[in-house]
Design a protein around this motif. Structure first.
Motif, PDB file in Angstrom:
ATOM      1  N   ALA A 278      10.758   4.386   3.885  1.00 44.88           N
ATOM      2  CA  ALA A 278       9.972   3.929   3.108  1.00 44.88           C
ATOM      3  C   ALA A 278       8.315   4.523   4.116  1.00 44.88           C
ATOM      4  CB  ALA A 278      10.362   2.654   2.728  1.00 44.88           C
ATOM      5  N   PRO A 279       7.559   4.520   3.139  1.00 46.61           N
ATOM      6  CA  PRO A 279       5.761   5.093   3.800  1.00 46.61           C
ATOM      7  C   PRO A 279       5.523   4.304   5.078  1.00 46.61           C
ATOM      8  CG  PRO A 279       5.834   4.861   2.036  1.00 46.61           C
ATOM      9  CD  PRO A 279       7.356   5.045   1.644  1.00 46.61           C
ATOM     10  N   ASN A 280       6.028   3.239   4.742  1.00 44.92           N
ATOM     11  CA  ASN A 280       5.631   1.387   5.648  1.00 44.92           C
ATOM     12  C   ASN A 280       6.295   2.253   6.981  1.00 44.92           C
ATOM     13  OD1 ASN A 280       3.719   0.920   3.964  1.00 44.92           O
ATOM     14  ND2 ASN A 280       4.000  -1.159   3.914  1.00 44.92           N
ATOM     15  N   GLU A 281       7.343   2.326   7.392  1.00 43.75           N
ATOM     16  CA  GLU A 281       8.582   2.863   8.414  1.00 43.75           C
ATOM     17  C   GLU A 281       8.131   3.524   9.198  1.00 43.75           C
ATOM     18  OE1 GLU A 281      13.461   2.652   8.941  1.00 43.75           O
ATOM     19  OE2 GLU A 281      12.692   2.006   6.461  1.00 43.75           O
ATOM     20  N   MET A 282       8.222   4.967   7.895  1.00 40.77           N
ATOM     21  CA  MET A 282       7.800   6.276   8.502  1.00 40.77           C
ATOM     22  C   MET A 282       6.453   6.546   9.620  1.00 40.77           C
ATOM     23  SD  MET A 282       7.357   9.991   6.732  1.00 40.77           S
ATOM     24  CE  MET A 282       9.101  10.709   6.051  1.00 40.77           C
ATOM     25  N   PHE A 283       5.810   5.827   8.552  1.00 37.90           N
ATOM     26  CA  PHE A 283       4.295   5.521   9.478  1.00 37.90           C
ATOM     27  C   PHE A 283       4.310   5.195  11.128  1.00 37.90           C
ATOM     28  CE2 PHE A 283       0.087   4.379  11.453  1.00 37.90           C
ATOM     29  CZ  PHE A 283      -0.825   5.418  10.867  1.00 37.90           C
ATOM     30  N   ALA A 284       4.954   3.618  10.617  1.00 37.64           N
ATOM     31  CA  ALA A 284       5.168   2.976  11.682  1.00 37.64           C
ATOM     32  C   ALA A 284       6.924   3.401  13.032  1.00 37.64           C
ATOM     33  CB  ALA A 284       6.232   1.151  11.653  1.00 37.64           C
ATOM     34  N   LYS A 285       7.050   4.045  12.815  1.00 40.78           N
ATOM     35  CA  LYS A 285       8.355   4.937  13.821  1.00 40.78           C
ATOM     36  C   LYS A 285       7.814   6.064  14.024  1.00 40.78           C
ATOM     37  CE  LYS A 285      12.821   5.372  11.069  1.00 40.78           C
ATOM     38  NZ  LYS A 285      13.618   4.996  11.271  1.00 40.78           N
ATOM     39  N   ILE A 286       6.631   6.541  13.301  1.00 40.67           N
ATOM     40  CA  ILE A 286       5.494   7.349  14.434  1.00 40.67           C
ATOM     41  C   ILE A 286       4.348   6.850  15.177  1.00 40.67           C
ATOM     42  CG2 ILE A 286       3.681   9.560  14.009  1.00 40.67           C
ATOM     43  CD1 ILE A 286       5.446  10.063  11.266  1.00 40.67           C
ATOM     44  N   MET A 287       3.579   6.251  14.897  1.00 41.16           N
ATOM     45  CA  MET A 287       3.216   4.956  15.974  1.00 41.16           C
ATOM     46  C   MET A 287       3.936   4.270  16.615  1.00 41.16           C
ATOM     47  SD  MET A 287       0.287   5.404  14.350  1.00 41.16           S
ATOM     48  CE  MET A 287      -0.704   3.996  15.485  1.00 41.16           C
ATOM     49  N   SER A 288       5.520   4.834  17.113  1.00 35.17           N
ATOM     50  CA  SER A 288       6.178   3.757  18.120  1.00 35.17           C
ATOM     51  C   SER A 288       6.310   4.598  18.913  1.00 35.17           C
ATOM     52  CB  SER A 288       7.936   3.273  17.311  1.00 35.17           C
ATOM     53  OG  SER A 288       8.125   4.210  16.910  1.00 35.17           O
TER      54      SER A 288
ATOM     55  N   LEU B   3      -1.868  11.601  13.414  1.00 35.31           N
ATOM     56  CA  LEU B   3      -0.407  12.681  13.215  1.00 35.31           C
ATOM     57  C   LEU B   3       0.628  11.948  12.057  1.00 35.31           C
ATOM     58  CD1 LEU B   3       1.512  14.469  14.616  1.00 35.31           C
ATOM     59  CD2 LEU B   3       2.215  12.467  15.618  1.00 35.31           C
ATOM     60  N   ALA B   4       0.210  10.290  12.397  1.00 35.16           N
ATOM     61  CA  ALA B   4       1.269   9.837  11.767  1.00 35.16           C
ATOM     62  C   ALA B   4       0.786   9.441  10.142  1.00 35.16           C
ATOM     63  CB  ALA B   4       1.144   7.958  11.730  1.00 35.16           C
ATOM     64  N   LEU B   5      -0.508   9.302   9.985  1.00 37.27           N
ATOM     65  CA  LEU B   5      -1.165  10.073   7.893  1.00 37.27           C
ATOM     66  C   LEU B   5      -0.739  11.366   7.937  1.00 37.27           C
ATOM     67  CD1 LEU B   5      -4.206   8.362   9.146  1.00 37.27           C
ATOM     68  CD2 LEU B   5      -3.294   7.572   7.206  1.00 37.27           C
ATOM     69  N   GLU B   6      -0.755  12.353   8.913  1.00 39.33           N
ATOM     70  CA  GLU B   6      -0.284  13.667   8.582  1.00 39.33           C
ATOM     71  C   GLU B   6       0.865  14.057   7.571  1.00 39.33           C
ATOM     72  OE1 GLU B   6       0.131  17.669  10.028  1.00 39.33           O
ATOM     73  OE2 GLU B   6      -0.918  16.378  11.143  1.00 39.33           O
ATOM     74  N   ILE B   7       2.324  13.417   8.781  1.00 33.57           N
ATOM     75  CA  ILE B   7       3.429  13.331   8.177  1.00 33.57           C
ATOM     76  C   ILE B   7       3.937  12.184   7.168  1.00 33.57           C
ATOM     77  CG2 ILE B   7       5.406  13.241   9.261  1.00 33.57           C
ATOM     78  CD1 ILE B   7       4.755  13.897  11.705  1.00 33.57           C
TER      79      ILE B   7
ATOM     80  N   TYR C 292       5.584  13.901   3.005  1.00 35.80           N
ATOM     81  CA  TYR C 292       6.521  13.236   2.190  1.00 35.80           C
ATOM     82  C   TYR C 292       6.365  12.256   1.527  1.00 35.80           C
ATOM     83  CZ  TYR C 292       8.916  16.120   5.663  1.00 35.80           C
ATOM     84  OH  TYR C 292       8.799  17.715   6.372  1.00 35.80           O
ATOM     85  N   HIS C 293       5.371  11.828   1.434  1.00 28.82           N
ATOM     86  CA  HIS C 293       5.286  10.969   0.061  1.00 28.82           C
ATOM     87  C   HIS C 293       3.464  11.184  -0.651  1.00 28.82           C
ATOM     88  CE1 HIS C 293       8.234   7.979   1.545  1.00 28.82           C
ATOM     89  NE2 HIS C 293       8.070   8.143   2.628  1.00 28.82           N
ATOM     90  N   SER C 294       2.511  10.233  -0.266  1.00 29.53           N
ATOM     91  CA  SER C 294       1.264  11.047  -0.625  1.00 29.53           C
ATOM     92  C   SER C 294       0.316  10.335   0.167  1.00 29.53           C
ATOM     93  CB  SER C 294       0.754  10.234  -2.193  1.00 29.53           C
ATOM     94  OG  SER C 294       0.904   8.662  -2.014  1.00 29.53           O
ATOM     95  N   LEU C 295      -0.649  10.673  -0.157  1.00 30.57           N
ATOM     96  CA  LEU C 295      -2.205   9.933   0.257  1.00 30.57           C
ATOM     97  C   LEU C 295      -2.527   8.604   0.726  1.00 30.57           C
ATOM     98  CD1 LEU C 295      -4.549  10.374   2.585  1.00 30.57           C
ATOM     99  CD2 LEU C 295      -5.824  11.498   0.210  1.00 30.57           C
ATOM    100  N   ASN C 296      -2.664   8.242  -0.653  1.00 35.65           N
ATOM    101  CA  ASN C 296      -2.518   6.992  -0.651  1.00 35.65           C
ATOM    102  C   ASN C 296      -0.962   6.154   0.296  1.00 35.65           C
ATOM    103  OD1 ASN C 296      -4.201   7.046  -2.235  1.00 35.65           O
ATOM    104  ND2 ASN C 296      -3.715   7.005  -4.453  1.00 35.65           N
ATOM    105  N   ASP C 297      -0.086   6.044  -0.595  1.00 31.55           N
ATOM    106  CA  ASP C 297       0.488   5.898   0.407  1.00 31.55           C
ATOM    107  C   ASP C 297       0.482   5.920   2.079  1.00 31.55           C
ATOM    108  OD1 ASP C 297       2.811   5.528  -1.480  1.00 31.55           O
ATOM    109  OD2 ASP C 297       3.545   6.811  -1.384  1.00 31.55           O
TER     110      ASP C 297
ATOM    111  N   LEU D 228      -1.071   2.323   6.809  1.00 32.99           N
ATOM    112  CA  LEU D 228      -2.403   2.756   8.238  1.00 32.99           C
ATOM    113  C   LEU D 228      -2.335   0.989   8.004  1.00 32.99           C
ATOM    114  CD1 LEU D 228      -4.134   2.954  10.201  1.00 32.99           C
ATOM    115  CD2 LEU D 228      -5.574   4.062   8.684  1.00 32.99           C
ATOM    116  N   GLU D 229      -2.625   0.763   6.980  1.00 39.14           N
ATOM    117  CA  GLU D 229      -3.440  -0.781   6.542  1.00 39.14           C
ATOM    118  C   GLU D 229      -2.098  -1.800   7.069  1.00 39.14           C
ATOM    119  OE1 GLU D 229      -5.246  -3.312   3.345  1.00 39.14           O
ATOM    120  OE2 GLU D 229      -4.984  -1.209   2.655  1.00 39.14           O
ATOM    121  N   ALA D 230      -1.197  -1.626   7.031  1.00 42.59           N
ATOM    122  CA  ALA D 230      -0.085  -2.440   7.122  1.00 42.59           C
ATOM    123  C   ALA D 230       0.252  -2.286   8.232  1.00 42.59           C
ATOM    124  CB  ALA D 230       1.502  -2.035   5.962  1.00 42.59           C
TER     125      ALA D 230
END
Length: 410
Positions: A254-264, A306-310, A314-319, A324-326
């Motif tokens: 999921a977008p939130n999970e993917m983003f958070a994993k990259i940030m970790s 980097l997290a935004l790009e990836i 695999y999802h969308s810019l809005n996702d 990022l906001e979440a």
């Protein structure tokens, strides 16, 4: 004017070659690649690069996409990708890195797994410059006579020089005859498609060399160059990315999970991911590094980019923006996310079993370890009793900073 045009081509070719060499572990016969790229820029002549994928699992993670990113670079510089879905070879299973014979997959399993691969590749590759093949097209047609001729192209002694075969042979671990056939079949793919280049991970070196050998043996008229890309480290920054090690980022996360994993990931590992996964140019990445070094850029902001790009890929810019906001809401303000899964569990359930039932721990043994390390919380309070049983009520279970579950016990 003529001189200026030639100079522009030289600059373009050198830039292309630099991008191709970026983040590679080893290249065999780089001169051939240079000639192919030069012919494209000077004459518009395209060339082929082959990648074989055995759909032995439906799970695709960012480690698998490193090679796709490199293929996208080749496409920018004149290559047509020959993407081989190994529906035939998957019935054998690549013995690379194995200490035992792989289980045979059914045709139905292979077809189902292949769907995931095909759904994901065009999020990275240009479909207009990609051809998809199934190697059963030519391997089914070999027949007994053709198969016998193929096996005569390599001897058993040479095959046993392969590191994983050698170890298994010396330890007395069984090696099936079909496993000897696997590298021959992969090499024959290069014969059937007359590939100019083959690309794969460093663990595929033996198999890709087989393609060169068989192209000579079958008088194809060329010997493919080989490009090997490194194996990317997982979230721990130490071991290779793997689902079994639970250190992976899945392309279907999921977008939130993917983003958070990259940030970790660590700041050091971030540059490795930029190098292997980002579509940014070498120059752009160097600018980011310089900014972090001189203090004009904060590492966290660079990691967010980097997290935004990836995530967008695999999802969308809005996702990606929503993720990022979440992330900022959860981690900056230390709030519990709004969209966490809910479960109903029986009264008196053991905390470790509850964590597994909610899919935020892979096993009760891992849950025990995380409790001992202080990584497990109930309603944001740290848990220190690994024998705890949950009584009737509602709870928010948490492991680390990213994994949450709401549970109703009763």
């Amino acid at each position: 004017m003529h001189i200026k045009v030639k100079r522009r081509y030289r600059v373009s070719i050198q830039k292309a070659l630099n991008e191709i060499k970026r983040a590679t572990a080893e290249i065999i016969d780089f001169e051939s690649i240079k000639k192919l790229v030069t012919a494209y820029y000077n004459e518009g002549k395209e060339y082929s690069i082959k990648l074989g994928l055995d759909p032995t699992s439906a799970d695709v993670h960012l480690g698998h996409t490193v090679v796709l990113q490199k293929l996208a670079t080749f496409q920018k510089h004149g290559a047509r990708v020959q993407l081989i879905i190994g529906d035939f070879t998957a019935t054998i299973g690549d013995p690379t890195g194995r200490n035992e014979t792989r289980k045979i997959l059914s045709k139905e399993q292979i077809e189902e797994n292949a769907k995931t691969y095909k759904e994901q590749i065009f999020k990275v590759l240009d479909p207009d410059k990609t051809e998809i093949f199934y190697n059963s097209q030519w391997l089914d047609e070999l027949g007994t006579r053709g198969l016998t001729a193929l096996t005569m192209q390599y001897n058993v002694a040479r095959m046993l020089e392969r590191d994983d075969f050698e170890k298994r042979y010396k330890s007395g671990t069984p090696i099936s005859i079909s496993e000897f056939l696997y590298p021959l079949f992969q090499g024959y793919d290069s014969v059937a498609l007359k590939s100019d280049i083959e690309i794969g991970g460093t663990d595929q070196k033996f198999n890709m060399h087989m393609g060169r050998h068989l192209q000579r043996a079958y008088n194809v008229g060329k010997e493919q160059a080989i490009v090997m890309v490194p194996i990317i480290e997982g979230l721990d920054g130490v071991q290779k990315m793997s689902k079994s090690l639970n250190n992976y980022i899945g392309v279907t996360d999921a977008p939130n999970e993917m983003f958070a994993k990259i940030m970790s990931i660590s700041d050091e590992l971030m540059w490795r991911y930029y190098e292997l996964l980002s579509s940014k140019s070498i120059e752009e990445i160097e600018e980011l590094k310089s900014g972090v070094k001189d203090g004009s850029l904060h590492p966290k902001r660079v990691k967010e980019e980097l997290a935004l790009e990836i995530t967008e890929r695999y999802h969308s810019l809005n996702d990606a923006k929503a993720a990022l906001e979440a992330f900022n809401k959860q981690f900056k303000q230390n709030q519990i996310p709004d969209d966490i899964p809910e479960f109903e569990l029986q009264d008196g359930i053991w905390i470790c079993k509850a964590l597994v039932e909610c899919s935020i721990e892979p096993s009760t043994s891992q849950a025990r370890r995380d409790i001992k390390q202080g990584a497990v919380r109930i309603n944001q309070e740290k848990v220190d009793n690994e024998q705890l049983k949950l009584e009737s009520g509602e709870y928010v279970l948490q492991v680390g900073k990213r994994k949450f579950a709401k549970v109703k016990v009763g």
